[in-house]
Design an enzyme around this catalytic site. Sequence first.
Site, PDB file in Angstrom:
ATOM      1  N   CYS A  87       0.836  -1.201   0.000  1.00 38.12           N
ATOM      2  CA  CYS A  87       0.000   0.000   0.000  1.00 38.12           C
ATOM      3  C   CYS A  87       0.874   1.255   0.000  1.00 38.12           C
ATOM      4  O   CYS A  87       1.359   1.684   1.052  1.00 38.12           O
ATOM      5  CB  CYS A  87      -0.934   0.002   1.210  1.00 38.12           C
ATOM      6  SG  CYS A  87      -2.011   1.443   1.279  1.00 38.12           S
ATOM      7  N   CYS A  98      -0.479   4.130   2.036  1.00 36.10           N
ATOM      8  CA  CYS A  98      -0.288   3.996   3.488  1.00 36.10           C
ATOM      9  C   CYS A  98       1.167   4.262   3.882  1.00 36.10           C
ATOM     10  O   CYS A  98       1.433   4.950   4.866  1.00 36.10           O
ATOM     11  CB  CYS A  98      -0.612   2.575   3.973  1.00 36.10           C
ATOM     12  SG  CYS A  98      -2.045   1.800   3.258  1.00 36.10           S
ATOM     13  N   ASP A  99       2.097   3.695   3.140  1.00 35.44           N
ATOM     14  CA  ASP A  99       3.479   3.638   3.614  1.00 35.44           C
ATOM     15  C   ASP A  99       4.477   4.485   2.824  1.00 35.44           C
ATOM     16  O   ASP A  99       5.636   4.602   3.227  1.00 35.44           O
ATOM     17  CB  ASP A  99       3.960   2.178   3.607  1.00 35.44           C
ATOM     18  CG  ASP A  99       3.135   1.317   4.561  1.00 35.44           C
ATOM     19  OD1 ASP A  99       2.685   1.847   5.588  1.00 35.44           O
ATOM     20  OD2 ASP A  99       2.924   0.130   4.275  1.00 35.44           O
TER      21      ASP A  99
END
Length: 307
Positions: A134, A137-138
């Site tokens: 992701c 997300c990261d």
Amino acid sequence: METVKCLIVGGGPAGYTAAVYASRADLAPVVYEGVQPGGQLTTTTDIENYPGFENGIGGPELMATMRAQAVRLGADVRTGSVTSADLSQRPFKVVIDGGHEISAETLIIATGATAKYLGLPSEVKYRGLGVSACATCDGFFYRKKTVAVVGGGDTACEEATYLAGLCKKVYMIVRRDVLRASQAMQEKVMSTENIEVLWNCNTQEVLGDGYGVTGARLLRKDGEVFDIAVDGFFLAIGHHPNSELFSQWVNVDKEGYIITDGKTSKTNVEGVFAAGDVQDPLYRQCITAAASGCRAALDAEKFLKMK
Ligand code: NDP
């Protein structure tokens, strides 16, 4: 056999949010969390794009808080997985862990989706230590660093262009000599200076120093094996919606995503609703999953009132 008004299957943002709303609507929801309580977010670190947390919040912490909120409001959150379901008539029959039978007046399916991985042992070793599925997300943790994105679809192109805005350099590892992505996304990738596409390449191994990712070993179709140095290794080779248990009854698209009716969470089976990533091939964000969980609980409440 236990009878429940509202059975929620799935312990991610969609399931917990549905539980919050269903509890407040006096539906006495029972939630089964499955094998990974908290869902995909428990595999991520900090979430900085969930509104309400100025400094971000850890994925597992956010999920634990959502769960606690649902429990405080009266949801009966249980550990266990649905092993079979009969949605041919209402009330629906659902079996938990091969034994416990539940008769449910309404069912909210929030079983999520699972990111596909390549299946390499080194990928498992460094999951959360540089390997991620992701970018949204990261990606932030790789600012000004070099990363690789595996895949050639729209997700891979989107993630690569997103990462290109943050990172020094982005490699795209593409197994064929073409991208599967839409023309517009392909053009975006090709016109982004700090993205380099490595065509006809498969990953043999994610390289690391024991603490984190340091590179990847690639095999090109012409037989050449070579290493690239990267700090982050992102998988974007598709997701798999966890709908198998129900797809005999509810309509799914060719990828297996549950089809819902317009802006509602209604499936083709009256009284069965779907929320979160199991019905969303596009957005797949914590906030969109939570919002669809809200919709599902409101739809279930309305359904029970009307019948
Ligand atoms: P896709 O299935 O479209 O693409 C998967 C990509 O990963 C393909 O390039 C595929 O290669 C590659 N791949 C699959 N398995 C492997 C493997 N084992 N090793 C290496 N590469 C692999 O998935 P997406 O998640 O990209 O997209 C899913 C759906 O969502 C699509 O319909 C897409 O259009 C849509 N989408 C739309 C967006 C938008 O409109 N903004 C954004 C994101 C997704 P190959 O081509 O060789 O099979």
